[in-house]
Design an enzyme around this catalytic site. Structure first.
Site, PDB file in Angstrom:
ATOM      1  N   PHE A 130      40.267  39.439  42.315  1.00 27.43           N
ATOM      2  CA  PHE A 130      41.315  38.491  41.935  1.00 27.43           C
ATOM      3  C   PHE A 130      42.644  39.187  42.173  1.00 27.43           C
ATOM      4  CE2 PHE A 130      44.030  36.523  38.628  1.00 27.43           C
ATOM      5  CZ  PHE A 130      43.681  35.179  38.682  1.00 27.43           C
ATOM      6  N   THR A 133      48.412  40.629  40.832  1.00 29.96           N
ATOM      7  CA  THR A 133      49.424  41.634  40.511  1.00 29.96           C
ATOM      8  C   THR A 133      50.035  42.274  41.755  1.00 29.96           C
ATOM      9  OG1 THR A 133      48.280  42.131  38.446  1.00 29.96           O
ATOM     10  CG2 THR A 133      49.850  43.771  39.236  1.00 29.96           C
ATOM     11  N   GLY A 254      39.994  36.255  31.848  1.00 30.58           N
ATOM     12  CA  GLY A 254      40.171  37.692  31.957  1.00 30.58           C
ATOM     13  C   GLY A 254      40.446  38.327  30.611  1.00 30.58           C
ATOM     14  N   ARG A 255      41.335  37.713  29.835  1.00 30.44           N
ATOM     15  CA  ARG A 255      41.670  38.259  28.513  1.00 30.44           C
ATOM     16  C   ARG A 255      40.485  38.192  27.566  1.00 30.44           C
ATOM     17  NH1 ARG A 255      47.424  35.145  28.977  1.00 30.44           N
ATOM     18  NH2 ARG A 255      48.508  36.834  30.093  1.00 30.44           N
ATOM     19  N   GLY A 380      37.121  66.146  16.834  1.00 28.27           N
ATOM     20  CA  GLY A 380      37.967  67.326  16.927  1.00 28.27           C
ATOM     21  C   GLY A 380      38.022  67.850  18.350  1.00 28.27           C
ATOM     22  N   GLU A 404      45.746  42.422  32.168  1.00 30.94           N
ATOM     23  CA  GLU A 404      45.523  41.037  31.726  1.00 30.94           C
ATOM     24  C   GLU A 404      46.609  40.579  30.748  1.00 30.94           C
ATOM     25  OE1 GLU A 404      43.548  39.795  33.546  1.00 30.94           O
ATOM     26  OE2 GLU A 404      42.233  41.430  34.114  1.00 30.94           O
TER      27      GLU A 404
END
Length: 427
Positions: A130, A133, A254-255, A380, A404
């Protein structure tokens, strides 16, 4: 992972669905050692596609008509939650392939497009990506600079660049978004459209892997360059000039998948922390008896429970939207032009699915970041090496608060949905 308590929560699943989730669990266990090895070597786990294809996970929420399993959104979310235990790297593969790409294709494609592309993506012959961006267009997709032109009446020509594209180095079928180029004879100047770009039949596409990442080390992210890339007219996805509507619907899924994966991250961090704290001794007793360690465990548990309800509720809302749209397609021949803000029922269902997915993603990813940080603290110095599961979760969880929709943008989105559009802090 037990699914027996869902009947008490109103999030019911069938015996068949529970059986499928056990298959997902078994597959995750089988490939876990190799995934850990691949992470340290920063290479894609090439067992993910064939092993999950065997059980149908590559098309879990896709209709049986197109080779999928036809499961509902809650079943898919539960499967993604389990995969998330293996890390956000592995889960991101499914988010890109199924949540962002396959579901978007199934939602907006013509019947001919679905028959041509979906069956080979559900069986693993083709993998999807997809591409939204860009280097200068992240949280604001409308500012994209990738262009398309209609030059000969039969093809579109795409020019531009996308980056951070999950599965981008090897995806065969890519959903790409581009703006109409500024030309004298074009009526779509500056308006975004969506396209199905098939790497096997669309010349002019070049990919380059993005390396030196902080985490997500088995995800293959790519920069994709469109150098006069030729796309057939029949590969327009959805209505021309309505690409942002397609993109934003994809981001809902997506989210939701990111939120589900975050649940898995937290569950694995909790289990690892419990095991380690019961074994590790300091100052005369095991860590599990220390009050400050118990505080970490308690907060991690609360993070998981609060995130579950938000995520599962968002999955139900998304299913209601899906069911409405699929029914609407049957009763309306011109359904594509009528899925907009003038359709009050569609608009209401979409807004609720969008709102709840944003809240779930915002809350669950923040909680996963906090939980993985606490897990490393419990370990730790031992938790500061990538050979531990908690360290890998910690590294990967930094990314899930960014992609997203950054959590800062989601805050503004959630607030504007409550205050009203005229109070939006961004365009």
């Amino acid at each position: 992972m037990s699914y027996s308590n869902f009947s008490q929560m109103a999030f019911n699943i069938s015996t068949q669905q529970e059986s499928f989730l056990k298959q997902v669990d078994n597959t995750c266990k089988i490939i876990r050692p190799y995934e850990e090895e691949c992470y340290l070597q920063e290479k894609f786990n090439d067992k993910v596609i064939p092993e999950f294809a065997k059980i149908g996970m590559l098309g879990c929420p896709i209709s049986r008509e197109y080779g999928g399993l036809g499961y509902d959104n809650l079943s898919y979310v539960l499967a993604i939650e389990r995969i998330g235990q293996e890390g956000s790297s592995m889960r991101t593969f499914f988010s890109a392939h199924t949540s962002l790409a396959q579901i978007t294709l199934q939602s907006w494609a013509t019947e001919e497009q679905k028959k041509e592309y979906l069956p080979k993506t559900t069986n693993g012959d083709s993998i999807m990506a997809f591409a939204l961006t860009e280097p200068a267009a992240g949280s604001d997709p409308s500012s994209m600079t990738t262009k398309f032109e209609d030059k000969d009446g039969e093809h579109y020509v795409l020019t531009g660049e996308k980056h951070w594209i999950g599965n981008g180095t090897f995806a065969d079928i890519i959903i790409v978004f581009a703006k109409g180029a500024n030309t004298n004879n074009s009526s779509n100047n500056g308006k975004v459209s969506a396209f199905i770009v098939d790497r096997n039949s669309c010349p002019g596409l070049r990919v380059q892997e993005m390396k030196n990442k902080l985490g997500l080390l088995t995800v293959k992210n790519a920069e994709i360059y469109f150098e006069n890339c030729i796309v057939p007219k029949k590969n327009l996805l959805g209505s021309k000039d309505k690409g942002l509507s397609v993109a934003y619907s994809g981001l809902i899924d997506g989210r939701l998948s990111v939120a589900a994966g975050a649940l898995g991250v937290m569950q694995d961090c909790l289990e690892e922390s419990i095991t380690y704290s019961k074994r590790r001794e300091q100052h005369g007793s095991v860590l599990a008896k220390k009050q400050l360690i118990q505080e970490h465990i308690a907060i991690m548990t609360a993070n998981i429970e609060s995130s579950k309800w938000l995520t599962y509720r968002a999955a139900i809302a998304r299913q209601k939207l899906h069911d409405y749209v699929e029914h609407f397609k049957v009763i309306e021949d011109d359904w594509l032009s009528k899925l907009d803000n003038t359709n009050k029922q569609y608009s209401s269902l979409r807004q609720e699915a969008d709102r709840l997915a944003a809240i779930a993603k915002f809350h669950a990813t923040n909680a996963a970041s906090d939980t993985s940080n606490r897990a490393v603290q419990i370990y730790g110095a031992s938790g500061y090496r990538k050979t531990t599961r908690v360290a890998r979760h910690f590294l990967d969880s930094r990314a899930i608060t960014i992609y997203e929709g950054t959590n800062e943008i989601l805050k503004l989105k959630i607030a504007s949905m409550i205050l009203g559009k005229k109070y939006r802090a961004y365009k």
